[in-house]
Design an enzyme around this catalytic site. Structure first.
Site, PDB file in Angstrom:
ATOM      1  N   LYS A  93       0.835  -1.214   0.000  1.00 35.64           N
ATOM      2  CA  LYS A  93       0.000   0.000   0.000  1.00 35.64           C
ATOM      3  C   LYS A  93       0.863   1.254   0.000  1.00 35.64           C
ATOM      4  O   LYS A  93       0.596   2.189  -0.734  1.00 35.64           O
ATOM      5  CB  LYS A  93      -0.847   0.108   1.280  1.00 35.64           C
ATOM      6  CG  LYS A  93      -1.811  -0.995   1.534  1.00 35.64           C
ATOM      7  CD  LYS A  93      -2.663  -0.672   2.767  1.00 35.64           C
ATOM      8  CE  LYS A  93      -1.904  -0.653   4.082  1.00 35.64           C
ATOM      9  NZ  LYS A  93      -1.419  -1.963   4.536  1.00 35.64           N
ATOM     10  N   ARG A 145      11.646  -6.535   4.074  1.00 35.98           N
ATOM     11  CA  ARG A 145      11.472  -5.084   3.947  1.00 35.98           C
ATOM     12  C   ARG A 145      12.499  -4.347   4.795  1.00 35.98           C
ATOM     13  O   ARG A 145      12.731  -4.688   5.949  1.00 35.98           O
ATOM     14  CB  ARG A 145      10.066  -4.679   4.386  1.00 35.98           C
ATOM     15  CG  ARG A 145       9.906  -3.153   4.454  1.00 35.98           C
ATOM     16  CD  ARG A 145       8.487  -2.719   4.405  1.00 35.98           C
ATOM     17  NE  ARG A 145       7.775  -2.959   5.654  1.00 35.98           N
ATOM     18  CZ  ARG A 145       6.471  -2.710   5.798  1.00 35.98           C
ATOM     19  NH1 ARG A 145       5.768  -2.266   4.785  1.00 35.98           N
ATOM     20  NH2 ARG A 145       5.884  -2.931   6.955  1.00 35.98           N
ATOM     21  N   ARG A 175      -8.939   1.378   9.268  1.00 37.74           N
ATOM     22  CA  ARG A 175      -8.524   0.000   9.533  1.00 37.74           C
ATOM     23  C   ARG A 175      -9.538  -0.730  10.387  1.00 37.74           C
ATOM     24  O   ARG A 175      -9.334  -1.892  10.703  1.00 37.74           O
ATOM     25  CB  ARG A 175      -7.201   0.029  10.300  1.00 37.74           C
ATOM     26  CG  ARG A 175      -5.985  -0.389   9.494  1.00 37.74           C
ATOM     27  CD  ARG A 175      -4.796  -0.258  10.424  1.00 37.74           C
ATOM     28  NE  ARG A 175      -3.670  -1.008   9.986  1.00 37.74           N
ATOM     29  CZ  ARG A 175      -2.650  -0.497   9.302  1.00 37.74           C
ATOM     30  NH1 ARG A 175      -2.659   0.759   8.922  1.00 37.74           N
ATOM     31  NH2 ARG A 175      -1.624  -1.250   8.996  1.00 37.74           N
ATOM     32  N   ARG A 218       0.131  -8.472  13.805  1.00 38.53           N
ATOM     33  CA  ARG A 218      -0.438  -7.522  12.834  1.00 38.53           C
ATOM     34  C   ARG A 218      -1.391  -8.230  11.881  1.00 38.53           C
ATOM     35  O   ARG A 218      -2.403  -7.672  11.481  1.00 38.53           O
ATOM     36  CB  ARG A 218       0.676  -6.825  12.062  1.00 38.53           C
ATOM     37  CG  ARG A 218       1.350  -5.749  12.904  1.00 38.53           C
ATOM     38  CD  ARG A 218       2.700  -5.374  12.357  1.00 38.53           C
ATOM     39  NE  ARG A 218       2.617  -4.741  11.066  1.00 38.53           N
ATOM     40  CZ  ARG A 218       3.634  -4.712  10.196  1.00 38.53           C
ATOM     41  NH1 ARG A 218       4.773  -5.275  10.498  1.00 38.53           N
ATOM     42  NH2 ARG A 218       3.489  -4.111   9.046  1.00 38.53           N
ATOM     43  N   ARG A 241      12.064  -2.325  10.184  1.00 37.08           N
ATOM     44  CA  ARG A 241      11.104  -1.704  11.097  1.00 37.08           C
ATOM     45  C   ARG A 241      10.907  -2.635  12.280  1.00 37.08           C
ATOM     46  O   ARG A 241      10.816  -3.839  12.111  1.00 37.08           O
ATOM     47  CB  ARG A 241       9.764  -1.527  10.371  1.00 37.08           C
ATOM     48  CG  ARG A 241       9.507  -0.105   9.949  1.00 37.08           C
ATOM     49  CD  ARG A 241       8.328   0.000   9.028  1.00 37.08           C
ATOM     50  NE  ARG A 241       7.080  -0.493   9.618  1.00 37.08           N
ATOM     51  CZ  ARG A 241       5.899  -0.415   9.006  1.00 37.08           C
ATOM     52  NH1 ARG A 241       5.819   0.125   7.797  1.00 37.08           N
ATOM     53  NH2 ARG A 241       4.815  -0.883   9.572  1.00 37.08           N
TER      54      ARG A 241
END
Ligand code: ADP
Ligand code: ZN
Length: 218
Positions: free
Chosen positions: A13, A127, A88, A170, A159
């Site tokens: 996203k 990532r 969300r 998550r 992260r």
């Protein structure tokens, strides 16, 4: 144009919505980015948000909704906006709709970025974010072996919430709280689904095509 990007963590996203924002010249609003900026800045909001983000939980609705309303009230949003990571929860989606109605606006399109759970987990594990320019990279697809940003040369970091145990939480939050939004936006006929299993460039081309085709139908 007022747009929302939906999709699981790791769906891409952020990358797609930032790029779209540059091309069509309307602001990109990422609740995750705003929270992270507050965490690095040591603000009160940052301290509160960090308690939830570090565990992979959602930040409470009242905090998040208030923050987004304030951002959407800024003058640059009058020409349109791209929301990345908000809403969300159903509660957030309903609050957004009421707020937009009050301010004489509405959502035009919701882009749901779809990909398999195994690809998601893989993407999150690879990532890395540049500590300098804050761009995100996938070590595998960008062929990065020196852990340095190809654009500015700064170091790349993982992260904190991309660690495996936080990723699992998550994904639980995504399935429980965010997935129901797909039906919510199908009912309002705003949802466009874009497959993101392929390369980033293909996903982006699919997004542009989806927006254009649907736009022409209206
Ligand atoms: P991703 O989409 O990869 O999970 P984000 O940067 O969008 O990453 O969000 C990071 C974290 O910030 C989320 O896991 C959550 O804790 C918090 N967050 C972001 N947006 C929201 C939101 N709309 N409501 C509640 N919490 C949020
Ligand atoms: Zn960089």
């Amino acid at each position: 144009m007022n747009l929302i990007f939906l999709g699981a963590p790791g769906a891409g996203k952020g990358t797609a919505s930032k790029k779209l924002s540059e091309i069509i010249g309307i602001p990109h609003i990422s609740t995750g980015d705003i929270f992270r900026a507050n965490i690095s800045g040591g603000t009160e909001l940052g301290r509160l948000a960090e308690q939830y983000i570090s565990k992979g939980h959602l930040v409470p609705d009242d905090v998040t909704i208030g923050m987004v309303k304030a951002r959407l009230s800024e003058p640059d949003c009058s020409k349109g906006f791209i929301l990345d990571g908000f809403p969300r929860t159903l509660n957030q989606a309903e609050a957004l709709d009421s707020f937009l109605t009050e301010t004489g606006r509405k959502i035009d399109r919701v882009i749901d970025i779809v990909l398999s759970e195994s690809t998601l987990v893989d993407r999150l594990a690879y990532r890395r974010v540049c500590i300098g320019c804050k761009l995100s990279y996938n070590l595998k697809s960008h062929n990065i072996t020196d852990n340095l940003c190809p654009v500015c040369g700064s170091s790349l970091m993982m992260r904190d919430d991309d660690k495996p145990e936080v990723i699992a939480a998550r994904l639980v939050a995504y399935h429980k709280d965010t997935e129901p939004l797909i039906d919510y936006y199908v009912r309002t006929r705003k949802l466009v689904r874009v497959n993101s299993e392929e390369k980033i460039a293909d996903t982006f081309a699919n997004i542009l095509a989806a927006l254009e085709i649907k736009g022409m139908k209206q």
